[in-house]
Design a protein around this motif. Sequence first.
Motif, PDB file in Angstrom:
ATOM      1  N   ALA A 113     -23.224  24.830   8.605  1.00 11.87           N
ATOM      2  CA  ALA A 113     -23.944  24.024   8.296  1.00 11.87           C
ATOM      3  C   ALA A 113     -23.525  22.358   7.693  1.00 11.87           C
ATOM      4  O   ALA A 113     -22.564  23.545   7.004  1.00 11.87           O
ATOM      5  CB  ALA A 113     -25.361  24.238   7.621  1.00 11.87           C
TER       6      ALA A 113
ATOM      7  N   SER B 179     -26.150  20.846  11.528  1.00  9.07           N
ATOM      8  CA  SER B 179     -26.300  21.611  11.857  1.00  9.07           C
ATOM      9  C   SER B 179     -24.707  22.872  12.628  1.00  9.07           C
ATOM     10  O   SER B 179     -24.149  21.866  12.952  1.00  9.07           O
ATOM     11  CB  SER B 179     -27.342  22.418  13.071  1.00  9.07           C
ATOM     12  OG  SER B 179     -26.865  21.246  14.023  1.00  9.07           O
ATOM     13  N   TRP B 180     -24.829  24.380  12.447  1.00  7.89           N
ATOM     14  CA  TRP B 180     -23.625  24.583  12.999  1.00  7.89           C
ATOM     15  C   TRP B 180     -23.509  24.987  14.255  1.00  7.89           C
ATOM     16  O   TRP B 180     -22.282  24.635  14.887  1.00  7.89           O
ATOM     17  CB  TRP B 180     -23.355  26.298  12.718  1.00  7.89           C
ATOM     18  CG  TRP B 180     -24.353  26.786  13.283  1.00  7.89           C
ATOM     19  CD1 TRP B 180     -26.027  26.953  12.846  1.00  7.89           C
ATOM     20  CD2 TRP B 180     -24.347  26.817  15.007  1.00  7.89           C
ATOM     21  NE1 TRP B 180     -26.485  27.614  14.183  1.00  7.89           N
ATOM     22  CE2 TRP B 180     -25.716  28.151  15.631  1.00  7.89           C
ATOM     23  CE3 TRP B 180     -23.492  27.442  15.294  1.00  7.89           C
ATOM     24  CZ2 TRP B 180     -25.651  28.610  16.105  1.00  7.89           C
ATOM     25  CZ3 TRP B 180     -23.480  28.606  16.343  1.00  7.89           C
ATOM     26  CH2 TRP B 180     -24.304  28.581  16.878  1.00  7.89           C
TER      27      TRP B 180
ATOM     28  N   TRP C 143     -28.330  19.055  15.597  1.00 10.52           N
ATOM     29  CA  TRP C 143     -29.337  19.024  14.716  1.00 10.52           C
ATOM     30  C   TRP C 143     -28.719  18.113  13.866  1.00 10.52           C
ATOM     31  O   TRP C 143     -27.628  18.720  13.355  1.00 10.52           O
ATOM     32  CB  TRP C 143     -30.385  19.949  13.800  1.00 10.52           C
ATOM     33  CG  TRP C 143     -30.771  19.532  12.913  1.00 10.52           C
ATOM     34  CD1 TRP C 143     -32.054  19.152  12.694  1.00 10.52           C
ATOM     35  CD2 TRP C 143     -30.137  19.184  11.263  1.00 10.52           C
ATOM     36  NE1 TRP C 143     -32.054  19.094  11.487  1.00 10.52           N
ATOM     37  CE2 TRP C 143     -31.754  19.384  10.740  1.00 10.52           C
ATOM     38  CE3 TRP C 143     -29.313  19.812  10.974  1.00 10.52           C
ATOM     39  CZ2 TRP C 143     -31.159  18.359   9.223  1.00 10.52           C
ATOM     40  CZ3 TRP C 143     -29.234  20.019   9.265  1.00 10.52           C
ATOM     41  CH2 TRP C 143     -29.975  19.312   8.663  1.00 10.52           C
TER      42      TRP C 143
ATOM     43  N   ALA D  57     -29.134  25.113   5.564  1.00 16.47           N
ATOM     44  CA  ALA D  57     -29.028  23.456   6.327  1.00 16.47           C
ATOM     45  C   ALA D  57     -30.008  23.260   5.607  1.00 16.47           C
ATOM     46  O   ALA D  57     -31.308  23.155   6.073  1.00 16.47           O
ATOM     47  CB  ALA D  57     -29.057  23.966   8.058  1.00 16.47           C
TER      48      ALA D  57
END
Length: 122
Positions: free
Chosen positions: A32, A51-52, A56, A102
């Motif tokens: 993240a 996010s990764w 998100w 995250a």
Amino acid sequence: VQLQASGGGLVQAGDSLRLSCAASGRTFSMYAVDWFRQAPGKEREFVAGTSWTGGWTDYADSVKGRFTISRDNAKNTVYLQMNSLKVEDTAAYYCAADRSYAGRDYTKFRAWGQGTQVTVSS
């Protein structure tokens, strides 16, 4: 992972800038990434996070609708597109990454870029 932030500069209010956070390491796609900023005499504050997967994203209220965070995992890079810049956006901007966290708490991020200065004049 090692991070390098770039793209800062001196602009006028209303202008745009795009910051980049380039990472080394083959597992960057599993991290993240957040952007934080810190103005002189002020605490470091959360700006935006992803996010990764990039599926998100989160934004501070002060930048929502003006800034956009995105990532290109093929290029190991996260971007922060900043539009309609304001004088109060002036700060050093830092990217941070973590594989296990995250969120908005900068103390939880273990990998940091060196910072890039954004100065917005009126």
